[in-house]
Every structure is written in C-alpha cells, then in structure tokens.
Design a protein around this motif. Sequence first.
Motif, PDB file in Angstrom:
ATOM      1  N   THR A  45       0.816  -1.217   0.000  1.00  0.00           N
ATOM      2  CA  THR A  45       0.000   0.000   0.000  1.00  0.00           C
ATOM      3  C   THR A  45       0.848   1.265   0.000  1.00  0.00           C
ATOM      4  O   THR A  45       0.544   2.216  -0.725  1.00  0.00           O
ATOM      5  N   GLU A  46       1.934   1.285   0.765  1.00  0.00           N
ATOM      6  CA  GLU A  46       2.762   2.495   0.810  1.00  0.00           C
ATOM      7  C   GLU A  46       3.461   2.786  -0.519  1.00  0.00           C
ATOM      8  O   GLU A  46       3.946   3.894  -0.735  1.00  0.00           O
ATOM      9  N   ASP A  47       3.468   1.817  -1.429  1.00  0.00           N
ATOM     10  CA  ASP A  47       4.060   2.031  -2.756  1.00  0.00           C
ATOM     11  C   ASP A  47       3.027   2.424  -3.803  1.00  0.00           C
ATOM     12  O   ASP A  47       3.368   2.636  -4.965  1.00  0.00           O
ATOM     13  N   TYR A  48       1.750   2.518  -3.414  1.00  0.00           N
ATOM     14  CA  TYR A  48       0.715   2.969  -4.341  1.00  0.00           C
ATOM     15  C   TYR A  48       0.949   4.446  -4.667  1.00  0.00           C
ATOM     16  O   TYR A  48       1.439   5.207  -3.821  1.00  0.00           O
ATOM     17  N   PRO A  49       0.511   4.899  -5.843  1.00  0.00           N
ATOM     18  CA  PRO A  49       0.461   6.344  -6.069  1.00  0.00           C
ATOM     19  C   PRO A  49      -0.412   6.982  -4.983  1.00  0.00           C
ATOM     20  O   PRO A  49      -1.361   6.370  -4.479  1.00  0.00           O
ATOM     21  N   GLU A  50      -0.090   8.201  -4.603  1.00  0.00           N
ATOM     22  CA  GLU A  50      -0.733   8.859  -3.461  1.00  0.00           C
ATOM     23  C   GLU A  50      -2.259   8.840  -3.533  1.00  0.00           C
ATOM     24  O   GLU A  50      -2.931   8.580  -2.533  1.00  0.00           O
ATOM     25  N   GLN A  51      -2.826   9.110  -4.692  1.00  0.00           N
ATOM     26  CA  GLN A  51      -4.284   9.169  -4.801  1.00  0.00           C
ATOM     27  C   GLN A  51      -4.928   7.841  -4.398  1.00  0.00           C
ATOM     28  O   GLN A  51      -6.002   7.817  -3.798  1.00  0.00           O
ATOM     29  N   TYR A  52      -4.283   6.720  -4.687  1.00  0.00           N
ATOM     30  CA  TYR A  52      -4.844   5.420  -4.338  1.00  0.00           C
ATOM     31  C   TYR A  52      -4.624   5.087  -2.865  1.00  0.00           C
ATOM     32  O   TYR A  52      -5.456   4.421  -2.259  1.00  0.00           O
ATOM     33  N   ARG A  53      -3.527   5.542  -2.289  1.00  0.00           N
ATOM     34  CA  ARG A  53      -3.310   5.360  -0.842  1.00  0.00           C
ATOM     35  C   ARG A  53      -4.404   6.082  -0.071  1.00  0.00           C
ATOM     36  O   ARG A  53      -4.978   5.528   0.873  1.00  0.00           O
ATOM     37  N   ILE A  54      -4.698   7.316  -0.468  1.00  0.00           N
ATOM     38  CA  ILE A  54      -5.718   8.122   0.204  1.00  0.00           C
ATOM     39  C   ILE A  54      -7.096   7.475   0.050  1.00  0.00           C
ATOM     40  O   ILE A  54      -7.851   7.352   1.015  1.00  0.00           O
ATOM     41  N   TYR A  55      -7.401   7.029  -1.172  1.00  0.00           N
ATOM     42  CA  TYR A  55      -8.716   6.444  -1.419  1.00  0.00           C
ATOM     43  C   TYR A  55      -8.878   5.120  -0.670  1.00  0.00           C
ATOM     44  O   TYR A  55      -9.937   4.834  -0.106  1.00  0.00           O
ATOM     45  N   LYS A  56      -7.825   4.298  -0.628  1.00  0.00           N
ATOM     46  CA  LYS A  56      -7.912   3.032   0.110  1.00  0.00           C
ATOM     47  C   LYS A  56      -8.157   3.308   1.593  1.00  0.00           C
ATOM     48  O   LYS A  56      -8.957   2.635   2.242  1.00  0.00           O
ATOM     49  N   LYS A  57      -7.477   4.318   2.130  1.00  0.00           N
ATOM     50  CA  LYS A  57      -7.670   4.675   3.542  1.00  0.00           C
ATOM     51  C   LYS A  57      -9.126   5.100   3.779  1.00  0.00           C
ATOM     52  O   LYS A  57      -9.734   4.706   4.770  1.00  0.00           O
ATOM     53  N   LEU A  58      -9.690   5.879   2.871  1.00  0.00           N
ATOM     54  CA  LEU A  58     -11.096   6.286   2.979  1.00  0.00           C
ATOM     55  C   LEU A  58     -12.006   5.061   2.951  1.00  0.00           C
ATOM     56  O   LEU A  58     -12.919   4.942   3.775  1.00  0.00           O
ATOM     57  N   CYS A  59     -11.760   4.139   2.054  1.00  0.00           N
ATOM     58  CA  CYS A  59     -12.606   2.950   1.928  1.00  0.00           C
ATOM     59  C   CYS A  59     -12.580   2.090   3.183  1.00  0.00           C
ATOM     60  O   CYS A  59     -13.571   1.464   3.539  1.00  0.00           O
ATOM     61  N   ARG A  60     -11.431   2.066   3.866  1.00  0.00           N
ATOM     62  CA  ARG A  60     -11.280   1.244   5.069  1.00  0.00           C
ATOM     63  C   ARG A  60     -11.616   2.010   6.342  1.00  0.00           C
ATOM     64  O   ARG A  60     -11.523   1.470   7.433  1.00  0.00           O
ATOM     65  N   SER A  61     -12.027   3.266   6.207  1.00  0.00           N
ATOM     66  CA  SER A  61     -12.328   4.074   7.392  1.00  0.00           C
ATOM     67  C   SER A  61     -13.581   3.560   8.101  1.00  0.00           C
ATOM     68  O   SER A  61     -14.475   2.963   7.497  1.00  0.00           O
ATOM     69  N   LYS A  62     -13.631   3.817   9.394  1.00  0.00           N
ATOM     70  CA  LYS A  62     -14.770   3.412  10.213  1.00  0.00           C
ATOM     71  C   LYS A  62     -16.065   4.017   9.684  1.00  0.00           C
ATOM     72  O   LYS A  62     -17.085   3.338   9.594  1.00  0.00           O
TER      73      LYS A  62
END
Length: 125
Positions: A45-62
């Motif tokens: 995940t830390e090697d994803y382009p920034e936009q995908y890291r941010i979006y993945k974090k949003l998707c996994r948010s509570k």
Amino acid sequence: MFFIGVCGSSASGKTTISKLIQQEYLERHNIKSIIISLDMFYKETEDYPEQYRIYKKLCRSKENLEKPLEQREIFNFDIPELLDMDKARKLLIDISKGSREVTIPVYNYGKFPNTTKIMNIDPDI
C-alpha cells in the motif's frame, strides 16, 4: 518452454480456466506447468500512487464501513498502477532464460507486509 497468458477482470474465472487447462490438457499430455498469478505482484500500500493510498484509507475508514453496503466507497484493486509489472516481467524473463529457482512475492491482501517464497522451476518445463 512456452507461456500461456489468461486475461480477464476480477472474478472472471482466470484461475479456474488456468487450472482446467493445466489439468485437462497439459497434465494429460505429460506437459509440466506452473501457474503464476498477477495477484502475486500487488504493490505494498505504501508504494501505491498517493491518490490510491488516500482512497484506500477512505474505503477502510470506520465511517465508510458503517454505511449501508450500497452506499460504501469500494476500493478497486483492478487498477494497473497497483501491480508491480516490472517485477512480474523480470520473473518471466528469468524463467524464460532458464532460471531454475526464482523468488516470487506472496501478496497478503493488505493484512501484513507481503512475503516472498522461493519457487523451484522444474527443468523439464
């Protein structure tokens, strides 16, 4: 030696058809084979382009996970930028050049850092 590529979107039956080809044709004709999945080549995940890291974090948010399923943001893993195609290409080149022992990544579906394993390639493949 030859390669057979099986392409398709997620859940389209690539693994199933690959195993059928392997069992119903290759093994019946005493042709040795291995299946290498691109799932092995997902980036950390830390090697994803920034936009995908941010979006993945949003998707996994509570907050997102508490929404009804039909309203949730769902992370799409079928984005080509999430795969380490250079590593996949190198593996195939190494095999085609006769390497008999290769290191392949083992993707863990985001739970822990990916691991690797040594795959021994049968010299008769």
